[in-house]
Design a protein around this motif. Structure first.
Motif, PDB file in Angstrom:
ATOM      1  N   ARG B 138       0.788  -1.099   0.007  1.00 47.28           N
ATOM      2  CA  ARG B 138       0.035  -0.117   0.078  1.00 47.28           C
ATOM      3  C   ARG B 138       0.810   1.248   0.033  1.00 47.28           C
ATOM      4  O   ARG B 138       2.025   1.404   0.463  1.00 47.28           O
ATOM      5  CB  ARG B 138      -0.887  -0.102   1.396  1.00 47.28           C
ATOM      6  CG  ARG B 138      -1.886  -0.789   1.232  1.00 47.28           C
ATOM      7  CD  ARG B 138      -2.484  -1.451   2.508  1.00 47.28           C
ATOM      8  NE  ARG B 138      -3.191  -2.406   2.625  1.00 47.28           N
ATOM      9  CZ  ARG B 138      -4.583  -2.480   2.074  1.00 47.28           C
ATOM     10  NH1 ARG B 138      -5.209  -1.436   1.985  1.00 47.28           N
ATOM     11  NH2 ARG B 138      -5.079  -3.534   2.191  1.00 47.28           N
ATOM     12  N   VAL B 139       0.385   2.109  -0.460  1.00 46.55           N
ATOM     13  CA  VAL B 139       0.874   3.671  -0.364  1.00 46.55           C
ATOM     14  C   VAL B 139       1.084   3.972   0.973  1.00 46.55           C
ATOM     15  O   VAL B 139      -0.061   3.922   1.766  1.00 46.55           O
ATOM     16  CB  VAL B 139       0.256   4.635  -1.288  1.00 46.55           C
ATOM     17  CG1 VAL B 139       0.987   5.989  -1.074  1.00 46.55           C
ATOM     18  CG2 VAL B 139       0.190   4.236  -2.631  1.00 46.55           C
ATOM     19  N   LYS B 140       1.932   4.526   1.639  1.00 43.23           N
ATOM     20  CA  LYS B 140       2.030   4.909   2.870  1.00 43.23           C
ATOM     21  C   LYS B 140       2.356   6.612   2.901  1.00 43.23           C
ATOM     22  O   LYS B 140       1.846   7.113   3.903  1.00 43.23           O
ATOM     23  CB  LYS B 140       3.390   4.305   3.450  1.00 43.23           C
ATOM     24  CG  LYS B 140       3.264   4.272   5.137  1.00 43.23           C
ATOM     25  CD  LYS B 140       4.603   3.350   5.441  1.00 43.23           C
ATOM     26  CE  LYS B 140       4.812   3.277   7.018  1.00 43.23           C
ATOM     27  NZ  LYS B 140       5.805   2.312   7.131  1.00 43.23           N
ATOM     28  N   PHE B 141       2.980   7.158   1.974  1.00 39.44           N
ATOM     29  CA  PHE B 141       3.329   8.510   2.136  1.00 39.44           C
ATOM     30  C   PHE B 141       3.961   8.960   0.871  1.00 39.44           C
ATOM     31  O   PHE B 141       4.562   8.379   0.051  1.00 39.44           O
ATOM     32  CB  PHE B 141       4.641   8.531   3.102  1.00 39.44           C
ATOM     33  CG  PHE B 141       5.160   9.878   3.498  1.00 39.44           C
ATOM     34  CD1 PHE B 141       4.481  10.962   4.063  1.00 39.44           C
ATOM     35  CD2 PHE B 141       6.374  10.331   2.916  1.00 39.44           C
ATOM     36  CE1 PHE B 141       4.772  12.179   4.451  1.00 39.44           C
ATOM     37  CE2 PHE B 141       7.045  11.678   3.087  1.00 39.44           C
ATOM     38  CZ  PHE B 141       5.995  12.722   3.713  1.00 39.44           C
ATOM     39  N   ILE B 142       3.368  10.272   0.657  1.00 31.98           N
ATOM     40  CA  ILE B 142       3.787  10.841  -0.639  1.00 31.98           C
ATOM     41  C   ILE B 142       4.264  12.412  -0.358  1.00 31.98           C
ATOM     42  O   ILE B 142       3.743  13.100   0.527  1.00 31.98           O
ATOM     43  CB  ILE B 142       2.519  10.891  -1.677  1.00 31.98           C
ATOM     44  CG1 ILE B 142       2.142   9.467  -2.220  1.00 31.98           C
ATOM     45  CG2 ILE B 142       3.201  11.628  -2.946  1.00 31.98           C
ATOM     46  CD1 ILE B 142       1.080   9.459  -3.251  1.00 31.98           C
ATOM     47  N   GLN B 143       5.562  12.475  -1.044  1.00 34.81           N
ATOM     48  CA  GLN B 143       5.521  13.980  -0.823  1.00 34.81           C
ATOM     49  C   GLN B 143       6.452  14.590  -2.311  1.00 34.81           C
ATOM     50  O   GLN B 143       7.297  13.899  -2.709  1.00 34.81           O
ATOM     51  CB  GLN B 143       6.746  14.090   0.181  1.00 34.81           C
ATOM     52  CG  GLN B 143       7.380  15.613   0.483  1.00 34.81           C
ATOM     53  CD  GLN B 143       7.743  15.896   1.626  1.00 34.81           C
ATOM     54  OE1 GLN B 143       8.046  15.144   2.494  1.00 34.81           O
ATOM     55  NE2 GLN B 143       7.433  17.189   1.931  1.00 34.81           N
ATOM     56  N   LEU B 144       5.885  15.915  -2.427  1.00 32.78           N
ATOM     57  CA  LEU B 144       6.473  16.578  -3.643  1.00 32.78           C
ATOM     58  C   LEU B 144       7.339  17.671  -3.028  1.00 32.78           C
ATOM     59  O   LEU B 144       7.007  18.136  -2.060  1.00 32.78           O
ATOM     60  CB  LEU B 144       5.390  16.961  -4.354  1.00 32.78           C
ATOM     61  CG  LEU B 144       4.276  16.492  -5.148  1.00 32.78           C
ATOM     62  CD1 LEU B 144       3.375  17.258  -5.805  1.00 32.78           C
ATOM     63  CD2 LEU B 144       5.021  15.518  -6.180  1.00 32.78           C
ATOM     64  N   SER B 145       8.525  17.691  -3.742  1.00 30.39           N
ATOM     65  CA  SER B 145       9.255  18.825  -3.358  1.00 30.39           C
ATOM     66  C   SER B 145       9.781  19.687  -4.539  1.00 30.39           C
ATOM     67  O   SER B 145      10.205  18.823  -5.330  1.00 30.39           O
ATOM     68  CB  SER B 145      10.445  18.432  -2.579  1.00 30.39           C
ATOM     69  OG  SER B 145      10.086  17.363  -1.518  1.00 30.39           O
ATOM     70  N   ALA B 146       9.964  20.818  -4.433  1.00 32.82           N
ATOM     71  CA  ALA B 146      10.509  21.423  -5.408  1.00 32.82           C
ATOM     72  C   ALA B 146      11.831  21.838  -5.165  1.00 32.82           C
ATOM     73  O   ALA B 146      12.395  22.122  -4.318  1.00 32.82           O
ATOM     74  CB  ALA B 146       9.854  23.040  -5.847  1.00 32.82           C
ATOM     75  N   PHE B 147      12.889  21.374  -6.057  1.00 30.81           N
ATOM     76  CA  PHE B 147      14.193  21.316  -5.888  1.00 30.81           C
ATOM     77  C   PHE B 147      15.101  22.348  -6.655  1.00 30.81           C
ATOM     78  O   PHE B 147      16.264  22.331  -6.506  1.00 30.81           O
ATOM     79  CB  PHE B 147      15.077  19.861  -5.609  1.00 30.81           C
ATOM     80  CG  PHE B 147      14.997  19.215  -6.976  1.00 30.81           C
ATOM     81  CD1 PHE B 147      16.101  19.461  -7.923  1.00 30.81           C
ATOM     82  CD2 PHE B 147      13.918  18.516  -7.208  1.00 30.81           C
ATOM     83  CE1 PHE B 147      16.218  18.740  -9.093  1.00 30.81           C
ATOM     84  CE2 PHE B 147      13.880  17.833  -8.778  1.00 30.81           C
ATOM     85  CZ  PHE B 147      15.321  17.901  -9.371  1.00 30.81           C
ATOM     86  N   ASP B 148      14.356  22.759  -7.838  1.00 32.18           N
ATOM     87  CA  ASP B 148      15.036  23.642  -8.941  1.00 32.18           C
ATOM     88  C   ASP B 148      13.809  24.257  -9.431  1.00 32.18           C
ATOM     89  O   ASP B 148      12.614  24.113  -9.007  1.00 32.18           O
ATOM     90  CB  ASP B 148      15.300  22.477  -9.809  1.00 32.18           C
ATOM     91  CG  ASP B 148      16.543  23.197 -10.708  1.00 32.18           C
ATOM     92  OD1 ASP B 148      16.569  24.474 -10.614  1.00 32.18           O
ATOM     93  OD2 ASP B 148      17.343  22.641 -11.429  1.00 32.18           O
ATOM     94  N   GLU B 149      13.982  25.299 -10.190  1.00 32.05           N
ATOM     95  CA  GLU B 149      13.171  26.224 -10.744  1.00 32.05           C
ATOM     96  C   GLU B 149      11.935  25.497 -11.206  1.00 32.05           C
ATOM     97  O   GLU B 149      10.958  25.862 -10.978  1.00 32.05           O
ATOM     98  CB  GLU B 149      13.761  26.894 -11.902  1.00 32.05           C
ATOM     99  CG  GLU B 149      14.614  28.253 -11.269  1.00 32.05           C
ATOM    100  CD  GLU B 149      14.725  29.381 -12.502  1.00 32.05           C
ATOM    101  OE1 GLU B 149      14.192  28.886 -13.507  1.00 32.05           O
ATOM    102  OE2 GLU B 149      15.185  30.541 -12.099  1.00 32.05           O
ATOM    103  N   LYS B 150      12.208  24.667 -12.109  1.00 34.50           N
ATOM    104  CA  LYS B 150      11.033  24.005 -12.715  1.00 34.50           C
ATOM    105  C   LYS B 150      11.066  22.514 -12.583  1.00 34.50           C
ATOM    106  O   LYS B 150      10.637  21.465 -13.472  1.00 34.50           O
ATOM    107  CB  LYS B 150      10.817  24.390 -14.280  1.00 34.50           C
ATOM    108  CG  LYS B 150      10.407  25.931 -14.458  1.00 34.50           C
ATOM    109  CD  LYS B 150      10.092  26.240 -15.914  1.00 34.50           C
ATOM    110  CE  LYS B 150       9.774  27.821 -15.601  1.00 34.50           C
ATOM    111  NZ  LYS B 150       9.313  28.096 -17.030  1.00 34.50           N
ATOM    112  N   LYS B 151      11.512  21.949 -11.379  1.00 34.11           N
ATOM    113  CA  LYS B 151      11.426  20.564 -11.361  1.00 34.11           C
ATOM    114  C   LYS B 151      11.249  20.189  -9.827  1.00 34.11           C
ATOM    115  O   LYS B 151      11.521  20.904  -8.831  1.00 34.11           O
ATOM    116  CB  LYS B 151      13.132  20.129 -11.283  1.00 34.11           C
ATOM    117  CG  LYS B 151      13.668  20.404 -12.733  1.00 34.11           C
ATOM    118  CD  LYS B 151      14.688  19.271 -13.016  1.00 34.11           C
ATOM    119  CE  LYS B 151      15.256  19.549 -14.501  1.00 34.11           C
ATOM    120  NZ  LYS B 151      15.999  20.770 -14.607  1.00 34.11           N
ATOM    121  N   LEU B 152      10.231  19.272  -9.940  1.00 35.81           N
ATOM    122  CA  LEU B 152       9.834  18.757  -8.615  1.00 35.81           C
ATOM    123  C   LEU B 152      10.274  17.277  -8.563  1.00 35.81           C
ATOM    124  O   LEU B 152      10.646  16.651  -9.580  1.00 35.81           O
ATOM    125  CB  LEU B 152       8.290  18.381  -8.646  1.00 35.81           C
ATOM    126  CG  LEU B 152       7.371  19.700  -8.553  1.00 35.81           C
ATOM    127  CD1 LEU B 152       5.770  19.388  -8.735  1.00 35.81           C
ATOM    128  CD2 LEU B 152       7.582  20.288  -7.195  1.00 35.81           C
TER     129      LEU B 152
END
Lengths: 353, 353
Positions: B138-152
């Motif tokens: 199962r999915v437990k945890f999701i996280q988006l982070s921006a680390f650059d101008e136009k990149k996640l």
DNA sequence: GTTAGCACTCGTAGTTTAAGAGTGCTAACA
DNA sequence: TGTTAGCACTCTTAAACTACGAGTGCTAAC
């Protein structure tokens, strides 16, 4: 080992005979006799004349006879002569390249496996490829996230957009605030730093500021080291090693086994490919004949290597291993094609892993 | 294929003779003659008597003669008899197991490679191992982070603490706020869901709520699918394939090549190991003799498979491939040892990749 | 400089031979 | 009835021998 300077100059006729002899041997794998050459040569020279020339060529060291009453086969120096010749002319022709199809997959690993397999199938030799390595990489972004009661995951993005993650187990709960603070600390301290720049001073300073979370910082540093070390566990993918035992001159039990074991172990291949980058020719393609490769198990083989460059600072090496009488022309062409395909495939697509 | 029900019952003497014959053959690889057996047997029976018994055994199908004037060798049924016998008794003895050293590395991949290599070196057969697969994840945890101008970067943690990440390229800048909102949306919607539960309905609902960031959501879903698909690109690691050609009965050029190619390609091995889990015996160890394995290239081999279980719902398969006359006893012991080592190595340590 | 001719060498493949291992059968023995 | 000695027979393997063909080097002639 043959040095180009030591190779005697040949008059036109000897040149022609030698090239023809080698070509014939590449095709058939059989020692070439004077009569065969006489028929192959457009000038109507008798076999006796050819015999004299061959005798000279043997004395010069370009060819040799496996035993008294067989024809002649090229020596390593003969192969070297041949390869030097076609390296000069091959750019002119550029015969109809087979187009290799590289499916654009997300995973670099899959692409490499596919490339190496395609090459092996197309050439019928053994092939190998290293995963691209980035030199002079830097940390770009770090993020810690709690995803479970006592578990953190550290996400590290490097300059080439290589992403690493590491799960860190905790003994205590962390507040969201603490995590934010740690994130800030990690990013302000480490971002933009290269492997060399992360020294004991930096580490000490960070640990000092980490207020009791030294363990976490140290775990993150481990993961960072890992990301830098991507180079160290450079993977080598191989394919078609079994192709080699189809060639009678390599099928001798002992030597075949050593060859296959080299392809299974890969360590030696890796070292060889890593060294190969040292002495690059202009187009990044180089041919090693026999002991030129310095790899024990490949003394009876030739290896053709090429460098590929994905543009974003990432490059790797491809190698094709075959018998000395491999079809150098088509191998060189194949490698060139693959090179350009790889370049174009990833030109706009910098994803990895 | 031999069925146990079809195997004739043997009186004590025939039983003893058969076991002795097979043991002798396993050791020497040579057909065993009546005189040899007569000497091996403690009861002073003459070779003539043994001959009669052997004749019977041949008629029953337990042994056969490669040609008229050679000794006898076990048939597949003979091997089956032998293996069944020692499977019963082997637990009693438990001879001094060699302890394998499994270095505790962070990377599962490295451990597997090491295990498979250790096994190959120790047994002198070919070995293979699948990476552990998790079922019912199962999915437990999701996280988006921006680390650059136009990149996640999307970080996805699954139940077994498998971590996946995917770089997402954007056309526009995202505010920190938007990212937070997306994170919230993703986690509230997807967390705790299994592959089956993420259906079109869920997806549609998410897209609806994503307010113009459908593309990102869809990219994340791709990555999630990837995490689930971990099983599909189950890796198979192999080692020691070249060991096999040391056994004369497998060294015949055609069959040896097919064998080696199977180990290079791995696809067939993977399928076999995946199927092997279907018919487990009590201790997870199973022996396939000859065509019992259903793998074309291994008709002349025996395969011993075992299941290992890392405890946190992850399990995989190990296989050892050798000639039919492999040393079953030591192979069974080695597998048992490795099994327990693997279990204990990871019992408290759930890291992966 | 080129060529024809020829004796000679050597590897390969096929045949022959001899040796050895092992069997099946028969007849005798306990 | 089970066991055994003896013997003729089969079959594989390796070694020895043979014939053949390919190719060479050399010489002498063109």
């Amino acid at each position: 080992m043959v040095r180009v300077e030591d190779m005697p100059v040949l008059d036109e006729r000897k040149h022609k005979i030698l090239m023809l002899l080698i070509q014939s041997y590449l095709e058939t794998g059989e020692p070439v006799g004077s009569r065969t050459l006489s028929k192959l040569l457009e000038d109507n020279l008798s076999s006796a004349t050819i015999r004299n020339e061959m005798s000279d060529l043997e004395e010069m060291g370009y060819i040799m006879s496996p035993h008294t009453s067989a024809g002649r086969i090229p020596s390593d120096m003969g192969y070297r002569f041949y390869v030097n010749e076609i390296m000069n002319e091959s750019d002119k022709k550029c015969n109809e390249m087979q187009a290799f199809v590289i499916e654009k997959t997300e995973k670099m690993e899959k692409v490499l496996k596919q490339v190496v397999k395609t090459l092996a199938v197309n050439t019928n030799y053994a092939t190998m490829i290293t995963s691209p390595s980035t030199s002079g990489n830097r940390v770009k972004f770090i993020q810690l996230s709690a995803f479970d009661e006592k578990k953190l995951v550290a996400l590290i993005v490097m300059d080439g957009n290589i992403v690493k993650n590491k799960v860190i187990e905790l003994n205590e709960d962390l507040t969201q605030e603490t995590i934010l603070k740690l994130n800030l600390l990690l990013n302000t301290t480490l971002n933009g730093l290269s492997r060399e720049q992360i020294n004991l001073g930096v580490i000490a300073k960070m640990k000092e500021q980490s207020e009791g979370y030294q363990q976490i910082v140290s775990d993150v540093l481990d993961a960072v080291a890992d990301a830098f070390n991507e180079d160290d566990d450079l993977e080598v993918y191989t394919s078609g090693a079994t192709n080699l035992i189809k060639y009678p001159e390599l099928a001798a039990p002992e030597s075949a086994e050593r060859l296959l074991m080299a392809f299974e172990d890969k360590q030696e291949l890796k070292e060889f490919l890593e060294e190969a980058k040292e002495d690059l020719s202009d187009d990044g393609i180089k041919v090693y004949i026999g002991d030129e490769s310095q790899v024990q198990s490949m003394q009876d083989c030739s290896v053709v290597t090429a460098t590929y460059d994905l543009g974003n600072g990432m490059s790797g090496h491809i190698g094709i291993v075959g018998p000395k009488r491999m079809d150098y022309k088509s191998v060189l062409d194949s490698l060139k094609t693959i090179k350009s395909q790889l370049d174009s495939t990833f030109s706009g697509d910098k994803k990895k892993k």
